[in-house]
Write an enzyme that holds these catalytic residues in place. Sequence first.
Site, PDB file in Angstrom:
ATOM      1  N   GLY A  85      45.872  39.364  35.924  1.00 24.40           N
ATOM      2  CA  GLY A  85      45.850  40.589  35.116  1.00 24.40           C
ATOM      3  C   GLY A  85      44.438  41.010  34.766  1.00 24.40           C
ATOM      4  O   GLY A  85      43.471  40.291  35.009  1.00 24.40           O
ATOM      5  N   ASP A 120      35.284  36.086  28.531  1.00 25.98           N
ATOM      6  CA  ASP A 120      34.814  36.880  27.393  1.00 25.98           C
ATOM      7  C   ASP A 120      35.143  38.358  27.537  1.00 25.98           C
ATOM      8  O   ASP A 120      34.827  39.163  26.660  1.00 25.98           O
ATOM      9  CB  ASP A 120      33.299  36.693  27.198  1.00 25.98           C
ATOM     10  N   ARG A 178      47.897  46.146  43.301  1.00 31.23           N
ATOM     11  CA  ARG A 178      47.456  45.147  44.271  1.00 31.23           C
ATOM     12  C   ARG A 178      48.654  44.444  44.872  1.00 31.23           C
ATOM     13  O   ARG A 178      49.764  44.532  44.320  1.00 31.23           O
ATOM     14  CB  ARG A 178      46.600  44.100  43.545  1.00 31.23           C
ATOM     15  N   ASP A 243      45.011  39.334  44.795  1.00 30.58           N
ATOM     16  CA  ASP A 243      44.804  40.232  43.652  1.00 30.58           C
ATOM     17  C   ASP A 243      43.659  41.198  43.921  1.00 30.58           C
ATOM     18  O   ASP A 243      43.459  42.141  43.165  1.00 30.58           O
ATOM     19  CB  ASP A 243      44.532  39.437  42.368  1.00 30.58           C
TER      20      ASP A 243
HETATM   21  P1  AMP Z   1      37.814  38.667  39.931  1.00 25.98           P
HETATM   22  O1  AMP Z   1      37.154  37.434  40.369  1.00 25.98           O
HETATM   23  O2  AMP Z   1      36.860  39.652  39.342  1.00 25.98           O
HETATM   24  O3  AMP Z   1      38.697  39.280  40.967  1.00 25.98           O
HETATM   25  O4  AMP Z   1      38.738  38.233  38.698  1.00 25.98           O
HETATM   26  C1  AMP Z   1      39.785  37.307  38.805  1.00 25.98           C
HETATM   27  C2  AMP Z   1      40.534  37.229  37.488  1.00 25.98           C
HETATM   28  O5  AMP Z   1      39.674  36.703  36.464  1.00 25.98           O
HETATM   29  C3  AMP Z   1      41.027  38.552  36.963  1.00 25.98           C
HETATM   30  O6  AMP Z   1      42.230  38.334  36.295  1.00 25.98           O
HETATM   31  C4  AMP Z   1      39.940  38.966  36.010  1.00 25.98           C
HETATM   32  O7  AMP Z   1      40.387  39.869  35.046  1.00 25.98           O
HETATM   33  C5  AMP Z   1      39.572  37.619  35.392  1.00 25.98           C
HETATM   34  N1  AMP Z   1      38.188  37.625  34.877  1.00 25.98           N
HETATM   35  C6  AMP Z   1      37.045  37.605  35.601  1.00 25.98           C
HETATM   36  N2  AMP Z   1      35.966  37.617  34.803  1.00 25.98           N
HETATM   37  C7  AMP Z   1      36.408  37.638  33.529  1.00 25.98           C
HETATM   38  C8  AMP Z   1      35.787  37.658  32.239  1.00 25.98           C
HETATM   39  N3  AMP Z   1      34.456  37.657  32.097  1.00 25.98           N
HETATM   40  N4  AMP Z   1      36.595  37.688  31.150  1.00 25.98           N
HETATM   41  C9  AMP Z   1      37.923  37.699  31.274  1.00 25.98           C
HETATM   42  N5  AMP Z   1      38.574  37.683  32.452  1.00 25.98           N
HETATM   43  C10 AMP Z   1      37.845  37.646  33.574  1.00 25.98           C
HETATM   44 MG    MG Z   2      39.736  40.985  41.117  1.00 24.46          MG
END
Ligand code: AMP
Ligand code: MG
Length: 472
Positions: A85, A120, A178, A243
């Site tokens: 999410g 965060d 997605r 995702d």
């Molecule tokens: P991503 O690697 O950007 O595709 O993110 C994978 C998952 O980790 C997703 O659910 C993002 O919303 C969550 N996520 C990544 N970075 C953060 C962050 N700094 N704080 C909270 N959730 C994160």
């Molecule tokens: Mg992502």
Amino acid sequence: MTVTIPFDNSYATLPERLFTRQPPTPVRSPRLVAFNHTLAAELGIVGETDPLAEVFGGNAVPEGAAPLAQLYAGHQFGHFSPQLGDGRAVLLGEVVDTHGRRRDLQLKGSGRTPYSRMGDGRAWLGPVLREYVVSEAMHALGVPTTRALAAVETGEIVVRETPLPGAVLTRVAASHIRVGTFQALAARRDRDGLEALFAHASARHYPEAQNPLDFLNAVIDAQALLIAQWMALGFIHGVMNTDNAAISGETIDYGPCAFMDIYHSDTVYSSIDQMGRYAYNNQPDIAVWNMAQLATALVPLMPDADRAIHQFTDAVHAMPGKIQAAWLDRFRAKIGLGTAQEGDLALISDLLDRLAANQADFTNTFRALATGNAPRDQFTVPAAFDAWADRWHARLEGEEAPEARMRAANPAFIPRNHRVEQMIAAAVEGDYDPFFRLLAVLSKPYDDQPEAADLTRPPQPSEVVPATFCGT
Ligand code: AMP
Ligand code: MG
């Protein structure tokens, strides 16, 4: 408030268990560092600098917005997480643009949500500017992609390995649905939710699809074309988790992505991809694997599961052929061919093998084929090119306007990783000139721009960026 956005929200009308209503978390002192005026005009967005910073930094929720964090699941490096999410993003809402296309406006780096887990909810400036530059470059290169509307510095510190300046990116997408969105509902055995999502996504992206099989085939076609376009530009996405696979067929989530300099088919950039799952040459197989996960999530929508599994399996099995056909089309254009002949695949593969054996720069070699500007000099052993060029010239006999075709298929400019890193380092020091220069040059990647010749150069050994890190 003097920002007007003509919102027309539809995702917010879906069953509430597909998302959580969540406003962005305000930031200390938002400063607008980049705003995409052309895109804003297309979206019907009007506003002045300071109010824009308030809205796109997350401090003011504009009228008509229905901010929410979307639920999704996903296979990350092959392992299923039933709940990911939007952990650091909120969908502000949707607008219908001047071309009649529905588009999402999402703030990324906008604070914690119920899906944040240990995170965060924030982003730092580096990945925000990386996504801004690379997604806009992808658009100019002609590849389906999410877009960048705004980047706002928050005036807050984000702690990663070190303290870093925080930022928020406003991302525009055909949607943020997605493969993992379908997976989240399938994993919960939420057939009604799946039904509602399917109705929404198919009406929005593939209105001609009559049923889940048509829909699956349409997504497969879009993804096949997308992957072929990535391959033809030497692009490595880096995190092709389910995702990060958009139903729309747009490139989404520019984390540890990069364009290859020297051509090696097994290149990996992402520092977290230690097995090379998302290596350059693995991308077609991974895209197929991702579509198999979509197919699995769609099965509960079908009245006869056994029959559905057969049909869906056939659809997924047809995908490698579709990618290969699109790939061949693209690479034919890259060597100037407008017609198809039996030996073309062998001719192209032979060139790629010679690039790899001769430390040749992928982008510059193909561009040199188009301009005739000494392609042989790209090879450590120039004779390796000459031997290939004889066969190529013979094949080009009778082809119409091959130079124009090659110029349109082989960009002069790509966002080279070392330039992106240099741009980020400068911005952290408060110097945004390299950012704006990269944006300007990359908005016309197929034009010769002699004044920007330095941006065509591959990295010096000391400038090589061996790995790019996740955008967290
Ligand atoms: P991503 O690697 O950007 O595709 O993110 C994978 C998952 O980790 C997703 O659910 C993002 O919303 C969550 N996520 C990544 N970075 C953060 C962050 N700094 N704080 C909270 N959730 C994160
Ligand atoms: Mg992502």
